[in-house]
Design an enzyme around this catalytic site. Structure first.
Site, mmCIF file in Angstrom:
data_model
loop_
_atom_site.group_PDB
_atom_site.id
_atom_site.type_symbol
_atom_site.label_atom_id
_atom_site.label_comp_id
_atom_site.label_asym_id
_atom_site.label_seq_id
_atom_site.Cartn_x
_atom_site.Cartn_y
_atom_site.Cartn_z
ATOM 1 N N HIS A 206 -6.463 -8.993 -5.130
ATOM 2 C CA HIS A 206 -5.397 -8.101 -5.626
ATOM 3 C C HIS A 206 -4.686 -8.799 -6.792
ATOM 4 O O HIS A 206 -4.419 -9.997 -6.715
ATOM 5 C CB HIS A 206 -4.414 -7.848 -4.480
ATOM 6 C CG HIS A 206 -3.367 -6.816 -4.758
ATOM 7 N ND1 HIS A 206 -2.276 -7.057 -5.565
ATOM 8 C CD2 HIS A 206 -3.258 -5.532 -4.347
ATOM 9 C CE1 HIS A 206 -1.526 -5.967 -5.629
ATOM 10 N NE2 HIS A 206 -2.103 -5.015 -4.903
ATOM 11 N N CYS A 244 -5.110 -2.628 -9.010
ATOM 12 C CA CYS A 244 -3.834 -2.009 -8.632
ATOM 13 C C CYS A 244 -3.090 -1.606 -9.904
ATOM 14 O O CYS A 244 -2.619 -2.460 -10.656
ATOM 15 C CB CYS A 244 -3.016 -2.990 -7.807
ATOM 16 S SG CYS A 244 -1.387 -2.346 -7.406
ATOM 17 N N HIS A 271 -5.821 0.611 -5.812
ATOM 18 C CA HIS A 271 -4.486 1.094 -5.429
ATOM 19 C C HIS A 271 -3.998 1.891 -6.627
ATOM 20 O O HIS A 271 -3.957 1.347 -7.735
ATOM 21 C CB HIS A 271 -3.500 -0.065 -5.286
ATOM 22 C CG HIS A 271 -3.728 -0.934 -4.089
ATOM 23 N ND1 HIS A 271 -2.988 -2.077 -3.862
ATOM 24 C CD2 HIS A 271 -4.584 -0.819 -3.051
ATOM 25 C CE1 HIS A 271 -3.396 -2.634 -2.732
ATOM 26 N NE2 HIS A 271 -4.356 -1.907 -2.225
ATOM 27 N N ASP A 316 -0.482 4.063 -3.565
ATOM 28 C CA ASP A 316 0.250 2.847 -3.241
ATOM 29 C C ASP A 316 1.662 3.234 -2.858
ATOM 30 O O ASP A 316 1.892 4.323 -2.351
ATOM 31 C CB ASP A 316 0.150 1.860 -4.401
ATOM 32 C CG ASP A 316 0.244 0.416 -3.929
ATOM 33 O OD1 ASP A 316 0.530 0.187 -2.745
ATOM 34 O OD2 ASP A 316 0.047 -0.480 -4.748
ATOM 35 N N HIS A 317 2.604 2.374 -3.106
ATOM 36 C CA HIS A 317 3.965 2.640 -2.645
ATOM 37 C C HIS A 317 4.421 4.031 -3.044
ATOM 38 O O HIS A 317 4.078 4.523 -4.113
ATOM 39 C CB HIS A 317 4.934 1.638 -3.270
ATOM 40 C CG HIS A 317 4.456 0.237 -3.169
ATOM 41 N ND1 HIS A 317 4.808 -0.735 -4.044
ATOM 42 C CD2 HIS A 317 3.617 -0.340 -2.271
ATOM 43 C CE1 HIS A 317 4.223 -1.867 -3.705
ATOM 44 N NE2 HIS A 317 3.496 -1.655 -2.634
ATOM 45 N N TYR A 330 6.504 2.440 2.026
ATOM 46 C CA TYR A 330 5.398 2.882 2.868
ATOM 47 C C TYR A 330 5.743 4.034 3.806
ATOM 48 O O TYR A 330 5.384 4.033 4.971
ATOM 49 C CB TYR A 330 4.810 1.696 3.643
ATOM 50 C CG TYR A 330 3.960 0.811 2.750
ATOM 51 C CD1 TYR A 330 2.656 1.175 2.437
ATOM 52 C CD2 TYR A 330 4.470 -0.354 2.186
ATOM 53 C CE1 TYR A 330 1.868 0.392 1.597
ATOM 54 C CE2 TYR A 330 3.695 -1.142 1.338
ATOM 55 C CZ TYR A 330 2.396 -0.759 1.052
ATOM 56 O OH TYR A 330 1.615 -1.523 0.212
#
Ligand code: DNO
Length: 363
Positions: A206, A244, A271, A316-317, A330
């Protein structure tokens, strides 16, 4: 593109497996044994427990995020061989239950860092926020003190046990340069990748979040050039990346679409999320929609589609919306909305591609 959703485990997540399986197109969970101390071998019974829980809802376990890397490995200490041996045994066990991709990172001491977990966005929602000057201006020892007197910055990606060792960790890293970190990463890969190849697992590093050195600690997985260097350290499909968009996108110099075109064969897992980056380097996490942030999410999804991407993808978030109380970034709602946006863009790109092909073959 195969959609998956991060799940922190029974009692450790406000979102349930039953909710996850109802999000359109979600086929599996992205999971980990979050309570196993970093460096220890993961117990098979615990892995099997997750297997059973996911089976009830027809969700697969193909993607693990993360098997964390012990600091002694990043520091290149003699004890690293012991931790690498444990890491390899964990890889082998995960392969036994059908895991295909293991996400990990190589950031010294800190995982992802934000200065505010609930920044008001102006519409009643809150989101994760990073104030650059605040982090840039912090002396590491002041940070240690502030953590001890509880006025700490918020470190959502932290394993609590790291906190107790913070001053000694800073001390240990004092003479570790960026090149040392590259060498220690190469040492790790040369041991772990052959084992991963043998059991058909793709290790997917990552990027660093944010993608620049913080608190005087080196960070190396930060840009297209550095990712290229990383992939060349060990040329194998098992040595790959978790691309990401939100982490890399915090630096506007990063061209994520160009990275997808260059690296897509080495991206088994992505992501996708958006951030709005301000002129002073601060950033806030926004909804996934392209217009809401600085990252061209529609362009990113199209680039994956153009390259016939068949890897795993997770939103993702998300922001915290509709009053949801959840782990920072999350929650269920905004990530589920994100998924529907990603599918919308993907399906439109897919349809346009099919129609172009039909037209081309009709001529
Ligand atoms: C944040 C995550 C990171 C990520 C690790 C991967 O939400 O994207 O914590 O899981 O850096 O090892």
């Amino acid at each position: 593109m195969r959609m998956v959703f991060r799940w922190f485990g029974e009692g450790n997540d406000t979102v349930s497996l039953d909710q996850i399986r109802q999000i359109p197109g979600v086929e599996g969970i992205v999971w980990a044994l979050h309570d196993v101390p970093v460096g220890e071998e993961w117990p098979m019974e615990r892995i099997q427990e997750i297997r059973k829980q996911a089976d009830v809802y027809g969700l697969h376990l193909d993607v693990v995020e993360s098997v964390n890397v012990h600091e002694d490995i990043k520091l290149g200490l003699p004890s690293r061989d012991h931790y690498i041996a444990n890491y390899i045994r964990t890889i082998e066990k995960l392969a036994e239950v059908g895991v295909k991709v293991i996400c990990y990172n190589f950031m010294p001491v800190f995982d992802w860092v934000r200065t505010d977990l609930h920044r008001a966005s102006g519409d009643g929602s809150t989101a994760l926020f990073f104030e650059k000057a605040r982090i840039d201006g912090i002396d590491p020892m002041e940070l240690v003190r502030s953590i001890h007197d509880n006025s700490a910055l918020t470190m959502p990606g932290w394993e609590p046990e790291r906190l107790n060792h913070l001053s000694s960790l800073f001390e240990a890293y004092r003479n570790v340069t960026e090149e040392d970190l590259w060498n220690n990463l190469e040492y790790f890969l040369s041991a772990v990748i052959p084992a991963a190849e043998q059991c058909g697992i793709r290790m997917a590093i990552h990027p660093d979040d944010p993608p620049w050195p913080i608190f005087g600690l080196p960070r190396i997985i930060t840009s297209q050039d550095h990712i290229r260097r990383f992939l060349n350290l060990y040329n194998s499909p098992s040595n790959s990346i978790t691309l990401c968009s939100g982490s890399l996108g915090a630096n506007p110099d990063n061209d994520i679409i160009a990275m997808i075109h260059e690296f897509h064969l080495r991206i088994p897992f992505t992501h996708i999320r958006n951030v709005r980056v301000f002129d002073n380097g601060d950033f806030i996490e926004t909804s996934h929609r392209t217009q809401d942030g600085s990252v061209d999410i529609a362009g990113i999804v199209k680039a994956y589609n153009d390259n016939g991407f068949n890897g795993y993808c997770r939103p993702d978030h998300g922001r915290h919306i509709w009053g949801e109380e959840c782990r920072p970034g999350y929650g269920l709602y905004d990530r589920a909305l994100g998924i529907m946006y990603l599918w919308g863009v993907w399906d439109a790109a897919q349809r346009a591609k099919t129609e172009n092909q039909k037209e081309a073959s009709a001529v």
